[in-house]
Scaffold this motif. Structure first.
Motif, PDB file in Angstrom:
ATOM      1  N   PHE A  72       0.831  -1.203   0.000  1.00  0.00           N
ATOM      2  CA  PHE A  72       0.000   0.000   0.000  1.00  0.00           C
ATOM      3  C   PHE A  72       0.866   1.254   0.000  1.00  0.00           C
ATOM      4  O   PHE A  72       0.556   2.236  -0.684  1.00  0.00           O
ATOM      5  N   ASN A  76       1.062   4.214  -2.892  1.00  0.00           N
ATOM      6  CA  ASN A  76       0.892   5.638  -2.608  1.00  0.00           C
ATOM      7  C   ASN A  76       2.044   6.458  -3.181  1.00  0.00           C
ATOM      8  O   ASN A  76       1.827   7.506  -3.798  1.00  0.00           O
ATOM      9  N   LYS A  83       0.195   9.352   1.526  1.00  0.00           N
ATOM     10  CA  LYS A  83      -0.787   8.493   2.198  1.00  0.00           C
ATOM     11  C   LYS A  83      -1.967   8.301   1.274  1.00  0.00           C
ATOM     12  O   LYS A  83      -2.102   8.982   0.254  1.00  0.00           O
ATOM     13  N   SER A  84      -2.850   7.384   1.622  1.00  0.00           N
ATOM     14  CA  SER A  84      -4.016   7.103   0.796  1.00  0.00           C
ATOM     15  C   SER A  84      -5.049   8.218   0.903  1.00  0.00           C
ATOM     16  O   SER A  84      -5.223   8.837   1.956  1.00  0.00           O
ATOM     17  N   ASP A  86      -8.175   7.625   0.605  1.00  0.00           N
ATOM     18  CA  ASP A  86      -9.295   7.018   1.318  1.00  0.00           C
ATOM     19  C   ASP A  86      -9.034   7.087   2.818  1.00  0.00           C
ATOM     20  O   ASP A  86      -8.047   6.541   3.310  1.00  0.00           O
ATOM     21  N   CYS A  90      -6.423   4.881   5.061  1.00  0.00           N
ATOM     22  CA  CYS A  90      -5.341   5.625   5.715  1.00  0.00           C
ATOM     23  C   CYS A  90      -5.268   5.298   7.203  1.00  0.00           C
ATOM     24  O   CYS A  90      -4.195   5.017   7.735  1.00  0.00           O
TER      25      CYS A  90
END
Length: 332
Positions: A72, A76, A83-84, A86, A90
């Motif tokens: 992940f 990113n 960071k994500s 979402d 996150c």
């Protein structure tokens, strides 16, 4: 001085973050099969519940759960974000990172303290020696870590919007910032102080021992050195860079902040390498683990080494026989 009021977690230096994504991919590719094989050996070959290795088993679990987060993070960085987008993903990532990094640090510390009592206070009652044979203390460590991750879920941590840098600055955000930073630093600095104390005491015990076998003491020193190595490479630089980043942000040094953020992210990627360094701890913590692991993963190499050692021993025995004995045997 130019102030920055918000942080949307964009990566401003794309080439650096592409390189960091490659580094994390390499860590994931190397560490995942290594830790899976170690987990297999612990469960099916080493039988950790019979060899007082519950702490080591939990350390492997913490490393594997931490590795889940790396793909992940790579995604990113490749897409230009720190960071994500979402919020659920996150916060789930933050929860996993804090929980499992905290578990790694906690179990490394407990292993070191247990070895300190076994070496420096040998013969005295050691509560860890009793508790490490049951899963209770391991379960307790995981349960105690859960509430410590709550502050990371209250406000965003990944982009370091701390101490007045959050978009909605309230009393709640101040409390969350204080709790989050306190947990982050104490989780690293206090265990490191404990490790240094244990290492010094074990080393002094080795120096004072003038008679008898020093093998156990030397192995304890190597164990402590490997744990200190993990902290020095993975955790301490991260804590120092985090401290510098907070100072720069509070004083609103906007130009310097961009560089410090990139250094912090790079050291965060380096901190994931503890999944590659922890196997050193397993080898020094239990004398039989290395032998069992190699015999399970590389059986042909172990057999070849065994045959070579047997031939070497037989050759030494033959050479040790006096020459007169050879003559007498050869004469009719």
């Amino acid at each position: 001085m130019e102030a920055i009021t918000g942080d949307h977690c964009n990566t401003e230096e794309s080439r650096l973050y592409i390189f960091l994504s490659v580094v994390m991919s390499a860590e994931f590719i190397l560490a995942l099969p290594l830790n899976l094989s170690i987990l297999y050996v612990f469960v099916f070959k080493f039988k950790f519940w019979k060899n007082n290795s519950l702490f080591l088993f939990n350390l492997v679990l913490a490393d594997l759960l931490l590795l889940i987060c790396l793909p992940f993070k790579v995604h990113n960085f490749v897409t230009g974000m720190r960071k994500s987008d979402d919020n659920i993903i996150c916060k789930a990532m933050l929860f996993m990172l804090f929980l499992n990094r905290g578990a790694s640090i906690a179990f490394l510390t407990v292993i070191s303290v247990d070895r300190y009592f076994n070496v420096v206070h040998f013969g005295r009652k050691n509560f860890l020696k009793i508790l490490k044979k049951s899963p209770h203390i391991s379960i307790l460590i995981w349960l105690l870590l859960l509430p410590l991750t709550v502050p990371t879920m209250l406000e965003t941590f990944e982009c370091c919007n701390s101490f007045g840098r959050a978009e909605n600055h309230t009393l709640m955000t101040q409390v969350a910032d204080f709790l989050r930073e306190t947990v982050f630093f104490t989780q690293i600095l206090i265990p490191f102080g404990v490790l240094v104390f244990c290492t010094v005491q074990i080393n002094n015990r080795l120096r004072r021992k003038t008679v008898g076998d020093k093998t156990k003491l030397r192995r304890a020193v190597f164990l402590m050195a490997s744990v200190v190595l993990v902290f020095t490479v993975c955790f301490l630089p991260l804590a120092v860079s985090r401290m510098i980043l907070l100072i720069v942000r509070v004083r609103e040094y906007a130009v310097a902040e961009k560089s410090v953020v990139q250094i912090y992210d790079a050291l965060m990627c380096l901190s994931y390498s503890d999944c590659l360094l922890d196997p050193l701890v397993y080898c020094f913590c239990h004398s039989k683990f290395k032998e069992v692991y190699l015999s399970s993963v590389l059986p042909s190499r172990v057999k070849r080494q065994t045959h070579e050692s047997e031939r070497r021993v037989s050759r030494d025995l033959v050479n040790s026989i006096p020459l007169s004995s050879h003559k007498s045997v050869s004469e009719p």
